[in-house]
Design an enzyme around this catalytic site. Structure first.
Site, PDB file in Angstrom:
ATOM      1  CE  LYS A  75      -5.517  -1.203   1.785  1.00  0.00           C
ATOM      2  NZ  LYS A  75      -4.226  -1.892   1.787  1.00  0.00           N
ATOM      3  CB  THR A 121      -0.924   0.006   1.229  1.00  0.00           C
ATOM      4  OG1 THR A 121      -1.789  -1.131   1.161  1.00  0.00           O
ATOM      5  CG2 THR A 121      -1.777   1.268   1.257  1.00  0.00           C
ATOM      6  CE  LYS A 137       1.560   2.244   4.572  1.00  0.00           C
ATOM      7  NZ  LYS A 137       1.898   1.082   3.735  1.00  0.00           N
TER       8      LYS A 137
END
Length: 295
Positions: free
Chosen positions: A169, A94, A244
Site C-alpha cells: 500500500k 493504512t 499521512k
C-alpha cells in the site's frame, strides 16, 4: 454467513460494511463519531455501545481507523480481550509496516488470528465494491478472509507475510502521489502553452502518459465527469490522508535507506498542500496550488 464486527464507519468503512450486509453477512458496527453512528443506523447496520461489545460475539473483526496508533490502542484497550478465542482480525487501515506487525503480534499473543489488508480505490471503490485489497498474513488466514474481501473488493492480492500488505500500500500510494503531481503539472504547463484541457486529455489518456491520475482522477473539470475536479475537489481521497500516507512512505524510505527522490519530494508537496488549502479537499486539488505557485 459470518458475524462481523466492523469498527470505523466513516467514508470508507460504512460502504464496505454495507457491501458485507448485501453479501448476506451479519454486521455489527461501532464508531466514536456520532455522525458516523447515525449514518450507519440509517443504513440499517446495528451499532454497539462500545468496540468491546461489537466484537464480543464476532467471528471476524474488521478495523478501518485513521492511524496506526488508533489500531494499537484499540487492540490493547479491550478489543482483543473481549473477542472470542481464535477471532480473525482484519486490519484495513493504512498504517506503518511495523505497526501492522505489532498489531499482528498482539493479536496472536491474545489467541487470535490477524491479517493486514489495506485498500485502494477510494470512496467510489468502497461504494461500488471494487476496492483493491493488499493482504499480508498466513495462507490459512488469507483463505479465511478471502470471501469477505471479495464482497467488498474486485482485486485481492496476497502480498506475502505479515506487514507486506501495508508495504504494498505504501508503495502504491507513493506512485499515485507522484503521478498525480506530474499530471497536475502537465495540465498547468498545457494551459500556459495554450492547450485546451480536453485536447491534452484526449492525447495523454491514449498515449504513453496514460495513468489512473488522468483517466479516473483527472485534476481539471470536464474530461472525466466523475472526477473530484467536477465537484470542487470534494474527496474522494483527501489531501490530509495522502499526506499521512506519504509520511508512512517517508518513514519506510528512511528505515530502508532507499534513494527515493521523487517520493521524498511528493511527501513535501503534499505536506504543504494539506497544511494549507488541501486538508479536506481531494488530493487531485493540488493542481490549484501548483497553478498558483503555492507548493
Amino acid at each position: 454467513m459470518s458475524r462481523i464486527a466492523f469498527l470505523g464507519l466513516g467514508h470508507m468503512g460504512l460502504p464496505m460494511a454495507k457491501n458485507l450486509v448485501k453479501a448476506g453477512h451479519e454486521v455489527h458496527g461501532f464508531d466514536v463519531v456520532p455522525a458516523a453512528v447515525e449514518a450507519a443506523q440509517k443504513a440499517g447496520i446495528p451499532v454497539a455501545a462500545s468496540g468491546a461489545d461489537a466484537v464480543a460475539d464476532a467471528d471476524v473483526v474488521i478495523t478501518m481507523f485513521p492511524a496506526g496508533t488508533h489500531v494499537i490502542e484499540a487492540y490493547q484497550g479491550g478489543l482483543l480481550a473481549a473477542a472470542a478465542p481464535g477471532t480473525l482480525f482484519i486490519e484495513s487501515s493504512t498504517i506503518a509496516v511495523d505497526e501492522a506487525r505489532t498489531a499482528h503480534e498482539l493479536a496472536l499473543a491474545a489467541g487470535h488470528r490477524n491479517i493486514d489488508a489495506p485498500v485502494s480505490g477510494g470512496v467510489v471503490g468502497a461504494e461500488n465494491g471494487t476496492l483493491a485489497f493488499m493482504v499480508g498474513g498466513s495462507d490459512e488466514d488469507f483463505a479465511a478472509a478471502l470471501p469477505l474481501l471479495e464482497a467488498m473488493g474486485k482485486r485481492i492480492v496476497h502480498c506475502g507475510g505479515t506487514g507486506l500488505g501495508q508495504a504494498a500500500k505504501v508503495c502504491n500510494n507513493m506512485i499515485l502521489a507522484v503521478s498525480q503531481i506530474a499530471v497536475a503539472e502537465a495540465f498547468v504547463l498545457g494551459e500556459r502553452l495554450g492547450l485546451e484541457h480536453q485536447a491534452l486529455f484526449d492525447v495523454v489518456s491514449q498515449a504513453s502518459g496514460q495513468c489512473w491520475s488522468i483517466t479516473t482522477n483527472c485534476p481539471v473539470p470536464g474530461p472525466v465527469p466523475t472526477s473530484p475536479a467536477n465537484r470542487d475537489y470534494q474527496p474522494g481521497f483527501a489531501g490530509a490522508l495522502m499526506a499521512k500516507d506519504l509520511g508512512l512512505a517517508l518513514q519506510a524510505i528512511e528505515q530502508t535507506a532507499t534513494d527515493a527522490k521523487m517520493g521524498r519530494l511528493a511527501q513535501q508537496l503534499y505536506a504543504a498542500f494539506a497544511a494549507g488549502s488541501g486538508a479536506t479537499r481531494d488530493f487531485s486539488g493540488i493542481i490549484t496550488d501548483i497553478r498558483e505557485d503555492r507548493v
